[in-house]
Design an enzyme around this catalytic site. Structure first.
Site, short mmCIF file in Angstrom:
data_model
loop_
_atom_site.label_atom_id
_atom_site.label_comp_id
_atom_site.label_asym_id
_atom_site.label_seq_id
_atom_site.Cartn_x
_atom_site.Cartn_y
_atom_site.Cartn_z
N LYS A 53 0.84 -1.21 0.00
CA LYS A 53 0.00 0.00 0.00
C LYS A 53 0.87 1.26 0.00
O LYS A 53 0.60 2.20 -0.75
CB LYS A 53 -0.94 -0.01 1.21
CG LYS A 53 -2.07 -1.02 1.06
CD LYS A 53 -2.85 -1.25 2.35
CE LYS A 53 -3.86 -2.37 2.16
NZ LYS A 53 -4.58 -2.73 3.38
N GLN A 97 -4.33 -1.45 9.56
CA GLN A 97 -4.31 -2.80 8.96
C GLN A 97 -4.97 -3.79 9.91
O GLN A 97 -4.58 -3.91 11.08
CB GLN A 97 -2.86 -3.20 8.66
CG GLN A 97 -2.72 -4.48 7.88
CD GLN A 97 -3.32 -4.39 6.47
OE1 GLN A 97 -3.15 -3.42 5.77
NE2 GLN A 97 -4.05 -5.42 6.08
N ASP A 120 -10.99 3.14 4.04
CA ASP A 120 -11.39 1.75 3.83
C ASP A 120 -12.91 1.64 3.75
O ASP A 120 -13.43 0.59 3.36
CB ASP A 120 -10.89 0.86 4.98
CG ASP A 120 -9.55 0.22 4.70
OD1 ASP A 120 -9.25 -0.02 3.51
OD2 ASP A 120 -8.81 -0.06 5.67
#
Ligand code: NAP
Length: 283
Positions: A53, A97, A120
């Site tokens: 990422k 994460q 997200d």
């Protein structure tokens, strides 16, 4: 192989190229998009995801800042970091994460992230926006699938769509995005009866199960478009999807590979959400 390959790697590269141009314009106007990436603990898979990422951010010109915390970080410490990042004006997106190491609670951290920085799109507020079809941030994996369908000329409207899997991060939002584009959507799960027969009705079949080679050729209608979200390891430890690729590729009209399918698209959509957040700041 009969089916046409939907090349997620190439489509993701095209999305990144578009985003790089947008980032350049933003920077010229004085706004550098910023993404904070939080990683707690030493999980090897999470470390790879975070590295991919931040690398992708660098490629399009997004400033990515990594926060690596030890596995014994307390919830208070983690939430204090999130609060600090919520307040920073140079950070447009915050990504933690998941899954977090125990006993940390994924839900508590998701709830703490400012919905305007929740790139997200996991928070209840953003999930609600997705449900009513009025959204700023698209859920990354399902949005990546939609982008692949669009760029491969697949028409969703009026089509029978079957999604296998009903998780909050893939299956449910996937069904919702297909519905917003006027697909006729069925969601399957571990309690679905006659799964193979239901799947055989699909013009567009999306597999998000988490089991290697779960979707076999007898579950696929001739000419269907097959999207494989799964990321599993086969008997020899090789990365593979949920679809028995070789057999299904003889029946489907279009199919995504693993690796090189949905995975790169998920990251591209994360970048897109970060750029969207930065554009809002610039306004
Ligand atoms: P998850 O939370 O474990 O959900 C799996 C879903 O599959 C559940 O809804 C489950 O049903 C269903 N399922 C399990 N066994 C089944 C069976 N025998 N028949 C029918 N349905 C069954 O997984 P997830 O987070 O959605 O992820 C799914 C897969 O996608 C994983 O391989 C994951 O690694 C991958 N993934 C890939 C990306 C990417 O970027 N490529 C992103 C996210 C996830 P129940 O609800 O009834 O238990």
């Amino acid at each position: 192989m009969k089916a046409k390959l939907i090349d997620g790697k190439a489509i993701a590269a095209a999305v990144r190229a578009d985003l790089a141009a947008e980032v350049e314009t933003l920077k010229a106007g004085g706004t550098e998009p910023g993404l904070a990436v939080i990683l707690v603990g030493e999980d090897p898979a999470s470390q790879v995801y975070v590295r991919n990422k931040t690398r992708a951010c660098a490629e399009v010109g997004i400033h990515a800042e990594e926060f690596r915390l030890p596995a014994d970080t307390t919830e208070d410490e983690l939430l204090a970091l999130v609060a600090e990042l919520n307040a920073r004006t140079d950070i447009d997106g915050i990504l933690c994460q998941l899954p977090l190491p125990k006993p940390l609670d994924d839900a508590a951290v998701i709830a703490a992230i400012d919905p305007a920085k929740d790139v997200d799109a996991f928070s209840a507020v953003n999930v609600g926006h997705i449900m009513i079809g009025d959204y700023t941030f698209l859920p990354c994996t399902p949005a990546g699938v939609m982008e692949m369908l669009h760029r491969s000329g697949v028409e969703v409207s009026g089509k029978r769509c079957v999604v296998i899997g009903r998780s909050n991060i893939v299956g449910k939002p996937m069904a919702m995005l297909l519905l917003h584009e006027n697909g006729t959507v069925t969601v399957c799960h571990s309690r679905t009866e006659n799964l193979a027969a239901v799947c055989r009705e699909a013009d567009i079949l999306v597999a998000a199960v988490g089991r290697a080679k779960f979707v076999t050729a007898d579950m696929v209608k001739e000419g269907a478009v097959v999207i494989d979200v799964g990321m599993n390891r086969d008997e020899s430890g090789k990365l593979c999807g949920d679809v028995d690729f070789d057999a299904v590729a003889e029946i489907a009209s279009q199919i995504t590979p693993v690796p090189g399918g949905v995975g790169p698209m998920t990251i591209a959509m994360l970048l897109k959400n970060t750029v969207t957040a930065a554009k809002r700041r610039a306004k």
